[in-house]
Design a protein around this motif. Structure first.
Motif, PDB file in Angstrom:
ATOM      1  N   ARG A  97       0.903 -11.433  -3.535  1.00  0.00           N
ATOM      2  CA  ARG A  97      -0.013 -10.464  -2.924  1.00  0.00           C
ATOM      3  C   ARG A  97       0.485  -9.025  -3.119  1.00  0.00           C
ATOM      4  N   ASP A 139       0.822  -1.205   0.000  1.00  0.00           N
ATOM      5  CA  ASP A 139       0.000   0.000   0.000  1.00  0.00           C
ATOM      6  C   ASP A 139       0.859   1.260   0.000  1.00  0.00           C
ATOM      7  N   GLU A 197      -3.599  -3.547  -8.663  1.00  0.00           N
ATOM      8  CA  GLU A 197      -4.994  -3.159  -8.435  1.00  0.00           C
ATOM      9  C   GLU A 197      -5.129  -1.683  -8.081  1.00  0.00           C
ATOM     10  N   LYS A 198      -4.142  -1.137  -7.388  1.00  0.00           N
ATOM     11  CA  LYS A 198      -4.262   0.227  -6.870  1.00  0.00           C
ATOM     12  C   LYS A 198      -3.472   1.275  -7.646  1.00  0.00           C
ATOM     13  N   THR A 223      -1.674  -6.310  -5.225  1.00  0.00           N
ATOM     14  CA  THR A 223      -2.091  -5.059  -4.579  1.00  0.00           C
ATOM     15  C   THR A 223      -1.581  -3.858  -5.360  1.00  0.00           C
TER      16      THR A 223
END
Length: 187
Positions: free
Chosen positions: A118, A85, A125-126, A122
């Motif tokens: 993962r 993130d 996707e972002k 992530t």
């Protein structure tokens, strides 16, 4: 030049003079290779990240003109404790502006120290701007493990590629070029 090296990965350091980085880029161009330049990523602590990367690109892109140049955003950010993130947040803050300012530049991420499905999913996707390729490093083992275990881990490289393609399909419904930008038997 005679052995036909097609791509050369060029790390950058805040401690290097601009003239040194330009000379390295000129050497890459002279042998006819395509540069893959490691620019600062979210682990950068020596100032403003976007300003630092803009400076690096403004130094190096004139060397190559309209020839392709690839830029890897960060180096092993995950090993430096940067979450997926946090990585994608930095990517989204910096890369769209760089792509607009340097339209011929190609950007690659997340450049993990090892494949992590993962993390990759992530990131994809972002990301508000998709990378032009994905990258990670492949080392079979630690220096503390047995030779047999290290050799057996070589088989995981093809598994990682398969898993990466699956993660890309799940996240963005297509696949991107994969770059293994560091590799060796033992780190």
């Amino acid at each position: 030049k005679d052995i036909g090296v097609r791509v050369i990965r060029m790390p950058t350091r805040a401690t290097l003079k601009d003239s040194t980085m330009v000379a390295a880029a000129q050497a890459i161009k002279e042998i006819g290779a395509v540069p893959l330049v490691v620019i600062n990523g979210p682990e950068y602590k020596d100032g403003l990240l976007q300003q630092s990367d803009q400076h690096l690109l403004s130094l190096l892109t004139p060397v190559f003109g309209k020839q392709p140049m690839y830029f890897e955003f960060g180096n092993e950010s995950d090993l430096n404790g940067i979450s997926a993130d946090a990585y994608v947040q930095a990517w989204n803050a910096v890369i769209p502006a760089l792509k607009q300012q340097f339209p011929t530049a190609r950007f690659i991420g997340a450049d993990n120290y090892q494949f992590t499905r993962r993390y990759l999913k992530t990131f994809l996707e972002k990301a508000t701007v998709l990378p032009d390729g994905v990258s990670w490093h492949e080392y079979t083992c630690s220096v503390h493990w047995t030779a047999a275990f290290c050799l057996a881990n070589i088989d995981t490289w093809s598994l990682h590629v398969t898993q990466a393609r699956a993660a890309m399909q799940e996240a963005i419904h297509t696949t991107l070029p994969i770059w293994i930008t560091e590799w060796n038997y033992v780190s």
